[in-house]
Design a protein around this motif. Structure first.
Motif, PDB file in Angstrom:
ATOM      1  N   PRO A   1      -3.075 -15.640  -6.677  1.00 38.04           N
ATOM      2  CA  PRO A   1      -1.470 -15.633  -6.835  1.00 38.04           C
ATOM      3  C   PRO A   1      -1.174 -17.111  -6.446  1.00 38.04           C
ATOM      4  N   TYR A   2       0.177 -17.304  -7.034  1.00 41.15           N
ATOM      5  CA  TYR A   2       0.814 -18.644  -6.483  1.00 41.15           C
ATOM      6  C   TYR A   2       1.383 -18.459  -5.106  1.00 41.15           C
ATOM      7  N   ARG A   3       1.713 -17.025  -4.860  1.00 37.19           N
ATOM      8  CA  ARG A   3       2.042 -17.093  -3.258  1.00 37.19           C
ATOM      9  C   ARG A   3       1.685 -15.597  -3.174  1.00 37.19           C
ATOM     10  N   ARG A   4       1.651 -15.013  -2.018  1.00 37.11           N
ATOM     11  CA  ARG A   4       1.300 -13.802  -1.394  1.00 37.11           C
ATOM     12  C   ARG A   4       2.118 -13.374  -0.407  1.00 37.11           C
ATOM     13  N   ILE A   5       2.808 -12.194  -0.660  1.00 36.55           N
ATOM     14  CA  ILE A   5       3.739 -11.333   0.185  1.00 36.55           C
ATOM     15  C   ILE A   5       3.256 -10.154   0.721  1.00 36.55           C
ATOM     16  N   ARG A   6       2.874 -10.094   2.045  1.00 34.23           N
ATOM     17  CA  ARG A   6       2.314  -9.123   2.500  1.00 34.23           C
ATOM     18  C   ARG A   6       3.510  -7.844   2.992  1.00 34.23           C
TER      19      ARG A   6
ATOM     20  N   SER B   1       0.900  -1.290   0.142  1.00 27.03           N
ATOM     21  CA  SER B   1       0.071  -0.116  -0.044  1.00 27.03           C
ATOM     22  C   SER B   1       0.520   1.341  -0.012  1.00 27.03           C
ATOM     23  N   TYR B   2       2.081   1.149   0.312  1.00 29.90           N
ATOM     24  CA  TYR B   2       2.882   2.304   0.405  1.00 29.90           C
ATOM     25  C   TYR B   2       4.330   2.428  -0.207  1.00 29.90           C
ATOM     26  N   GLY B   3       4.357   1.816  -1.483  1.00 29.38           N
ATOM     27  CA  GLY B   3       5.626   1.694  -2.379  1.00 29.38           C
ATOM     28  C   GLY B   3       6.631   1.290  -1.687  1.00 29.38           C
ATOM     29  N   LEU B   4       6.694   0.043  -1.068  1.00 24.46           N
ATOM     30  CA  LEU B   4       7.911  -0.288  -0.458  1.00 24.46           C
ATOM     31  C   LEU B   4       8.505  -1.460  -1.146  1.00 24.46           C
ATOM     32  N   ALA B   5       7.869  -2.219  -1.990  1.00 20.14           N
ATOM     33  CA  ALA B   5       8.252  -3.230  -3.084  1.00 20.14           C
ATOM     34  C   ALA B   5       9.737  -3.159  -3.866  1.00 20.14           C
ATOM     35  N   SER B   6      10.213  -1.883  -4.273  1.00 17.53           N
ATOM     36  CA  SER B   6      11.119  -1.735  -4.926  1.00 17.53           C
ATOM     37  C   SER B   6      12.463  -2.493  -4.947  1.00 17.53           C
ATOM     38  N   GLY B   7      12.860  -2.107  -3.251  1.00 16.03           N
ATOM     39  CA  GLY B   7      14.180  -2.626  -3.037  1.00 16.03           C
ATOM     40  C   GLY B   7      14.005  -4.419  -3.123  1.00 16.03           C
ATOM     41  N   MET B   8      12.882  -4.935  -2.863  1.00 15.24           N
ATOM     42  CA  MET B   8      12.893  -6.452  -2.936  1.00 15.24           C
ATOM     43  C   MET B   8      12.920  -7.053  -4.418  1.00 15.24           C
ATOM     44  N   LEU B   9      12.111  -6.167  -5.194  1.00 21.57           N
ATOM     45  CA  LEU B   9      12.383  -6.580  -6.503  1.00 21.57           C
ATOM     46  C   LEU B   9      13.429  -6.347  -7.294  1.00 21.57           C
ATOM     47  N   THR B  10      14.151  -5.428  -6.814  1.00 22.71           N
ATOM     48  CA  THR B  10      15.622  -5.268  -7.415  1.00 22.71           C
ATOM     49  C   THR B  10      16.554  -6.225  -7.005  1.00 22.71           C
ATOM     50  N   ALA B  11      16.477  -6.856  -5.774  1.00 24.83           N
ATOM     51  CA  ALA B  11      17.167  -7.970  -5.143  1.00 24.83           C
ATOM     52  C   ALA B  11      16.859  -9.188  -6.078  1.00 24.83           C
ATOM     53  N   LEU B  12      15.449  -9.637  -6.078  1.00 28.91           N
ATOM     54  CA  LEU B  12      15.120 -10.655  -6.830  1.00 28.91           C
ATOM     55  C   LEU B  12      15.744 -10.549  -8.267  1.00 28.91           C
ATOM     56  N   ALA B  13      15.546  -9.082  -9.036  1.00 31.03           N
ATOM     57  CA  ALA B  13      16.131  -9.244 -10.494  1.00 31.03           C
ATOM     58  C   ALA B  13      17.446  -9.461 -10.254  1.00 31.03           C
ATOM     59  N   ALA B  14      18.210  -9.071  -9.454  1.00 32.75           N
ATOM     60  CA  ALA B  14      19.466  -9.199  -9.526  1.00 32.75           C
ATOM     61  C   ALA B  14      20.123 -10.758  -9.391  1.00 32.75           C
ATOM     62  N   GLY B  15      19.333 -11.348  -8.508  1.00 36.25           N
ATOM     63  CA  GLY B  15      19.461 -12.809  -8.201  1.00 36.25           C
ATOM     64  C   GLY B  15      19.318 -13.636  -9.410  1.00 36.25           C
ATOM     65  N   CYS B  16      18.353 -13.165 -10.145  1.00 38.36           N
ATOM     66  CA  CYS B  16      17.691 -14.201 -11.251  1.00 38.36           C
ATOM     67  C   CYS B  16      18.735 -13.857 -12.550  1.00 38.36           C
ATOM     68  N   MET B  17      19.193 -12.764 -12.743  1.00 35.93           N
ATOM     69  CA  MET B  17      20.103 -12.419 -13.651  1.00 35.93           C
ATOM     70  C   MET B  17      21.582 -12.970 -13.269  1.00 35.93           C
ATOM     71  N   SER B  18      22.115 -12.985 -12.160  1.00 37.73           N
ATOM     72  CA  SER B  18      23.208 -13.772 -11.805  1.00 37.73           C
ATOM     73  C   SER B  18      23.128 -15.203 -11.854  1.00 37.73           C
ATOM     74  N   ALA B  19      22.091 -15.716 -12.034  1.00 32.07           N
ATOM     75  CA  ALA B  19      21.782 -17.194 -12.005  1.00 32.07           C
ATOM     76  C   ALA B  19      21.823 -17.573 -13.453  1.00 32.07           C
ATOM     77  N   GLY B  20      21.735 -16.377 -14.385  1.00 34.46           N
ATOM     78  CA  GLY B  20      21.731 -16.607 -15.802  1.00 34.46           C
ATOM     79  C   GLY B  20      20.405 -16.511 -16.634  1.00 34.46           C
ATOM     80  N   TYR B  21      19.607 -15.945 -15.899  1.00 31.68           N
ATOM     81  CA  TYR B  21      18.232 -15.614 -16.598  1.00 31.68           C
ATOM     82  C   TYR B  21      18.059 -14.204 -17.038  1.00 31.68           C
ATOM     83  N   ASP B  22      17.322 -14.087 -18.125  1.00 32.89           N
ATOM     84  CA  ASP B  22      16.778 -12.820 -18.511  1.00 32.89           C
ATOM     85  C   ASP B  22      15.785 -12.319 -17.919  1.00 32.89           C
TER      86      ASP B  22
END
Length: 358
Positions: free
Chosen positions: A280-285, A221-242
């Motif tokens: 969703p498959y999973r929900r993170i609050r 509700s408050y625009g808090l997701a960006s840091g988590m998404l950036t970390a997830l993107a970095a992890g996926c790319m590090s593992a070899g995924y576009d």
């Protein structure tokens, strides 16, 4: 019918129009890019739809790029397997050739105007053109004020403790969902999944469902997701995924959604104003990760800010709707004086060229 894959490459932001058109297609993989030139009502969107329909019927996948001012109109269409694209290369997303003649070519649709019929309409066309821009100026003022209030709310709740919780959760997801491939690091391409337009605040969640079976919903509700998404993107790319990293239309420097098509995995931000509509498959609050004492302390302030923000966004959308109405008037002036048969013949020519590349 399967849902179409649709994104935006432009956004109406507090600082004006924000462009990602430099990421339309990977220059190293591009084989053919048609740069459409021409003014209002000359058939750019119609041409793209005709070509896309023909290629989809022939079995080619298409990625549709919607207009951020009017999602009912197209600004580009990409054919990933062919390394080809057709794009409205006029303002505000002007594009010029990178490899002229080799990859890129101009398509001048203004030649299909019947100029002698348009000359008597000069005054009406000039008036409509001027009015169109003034509505956008008002819209950007409203979006600026709304974004400032949203940023205030985010700053109140974005603490080091919350960031640590989000990062820990991201690491857990990566260890469970993302296996290392041994390949070179993956690449990120940016696409806006949503827009603030004449139709309101929207998000192409159907695109997520078309590309990814497993969807993590980030309740935020408050625009808090960006840091988590950036970390997830970095992890996926590090593992070899576009990855497809989707910025926020109001805060383009921040991630709002993340898609990893190869893993059929997505992470979408879901807000009270724009919730993810599927199960969703999973929900993170993420709201639950915020400091409970801060939420209680600033409860009234947060509620007031949300109310005012909603009103400002509504005003911004109203201004964009007025801009769309003026643009419709402009197109109505031009449309009767366009040789659409010539436009459709040009669409046929482009279709034949692209089919020959299969």
């Amino acid at each position: 019918m399967e849902p179409k894959v649709s994104f935006f490459l432009g956004a109406n932001t507090p600082s004006g129009f924000y462009s990602l058109y430099d990421q339309l297609i990977d220059p190293d993989e591009a084989r053919r890019v048609y740069l459409l030139k021409g003014g209002p009502g000359c058939g750019k969107s119609s041409l793209m739809r005709r070509v896309a329909a023909a290629l989809e019927e022939a079995g080619e996948a298409a990625e549709y790029i919607q207009c951020s001012g009017d999602p009912g109109s197209l600004d580009a269409v990409v054919f990933p397997r062919l390394g080809a694209a057709i794009v409205d290369a006029t303002a505000p997303h002007v594009m010029e050739p990178k490899l002229a003649g080799v990859v890129d070519c101009y398509v001048d649709l203004s030649r299909f105007y019947r100029r002698e019929e348009l000359l008597p309409l000069r005054g009406e066309i000039a008036s409509a053109t001027s009015g169109y821009k003034s509505h956008y100026k008002r819209a950007y003022h409203c979006l600026t004020a709304a974004a400032q209030l949203m940023e205030d709310n985010r700053a109140l709740l974005s603490t080091p403790a919350l960031e640590a919780k989000a990062l820990k959760r991201a690491r857990g997801i990566l260890s469970r969902e993302v296996k290392k491939t041994g390949r070179q690091p993956g690449r990120a391409v940016q696409r806006f999944l949503g827009a603030v337009s004449c139709q309101g605040v929207s998000c192409n969640f159907e695109t997520v469902d078309a590309l990814c079976r497993r969807v993590y919903e980030l309740s935020d509700s408050y625009g808090l997701a960006s840091g988590m998404l950036t970390a997830l993107a970095a992890g996926c790319m590090s593992a070899g995924y576009d990855v497809i990293l989707c910025p926020s239309p109001l805060f383009p420097e921040r991630a709002e959604h993340l898609l990893v098509p190869e893993l059929s995995l997505a992470f979408v931000t879901s807000t009270p104003a724009l919730p993810y509509p599927q199960r969703p498959y999973r929900r993170i609050r993420l709201d639950a990760m915020a400091d409970a004492e801060l939420l209680h302390k600033y409860k009234a302030r947060l509620k007031f800010s949300r109310k005012v923000t909603a009103a400002l966004m509504e005003e911004g959308v109203d201004a964009l709707a007025h801009a769309k109405a003026v643009h419709d008037q402009l197109e109505a002036l031009y449309n009767p004086h366009v040789d659409f048969e010539g436009v459709y013949q040009e669409a046929g020519r482009i279709t034949e060229e692209l089919l020959s590349m299969k």
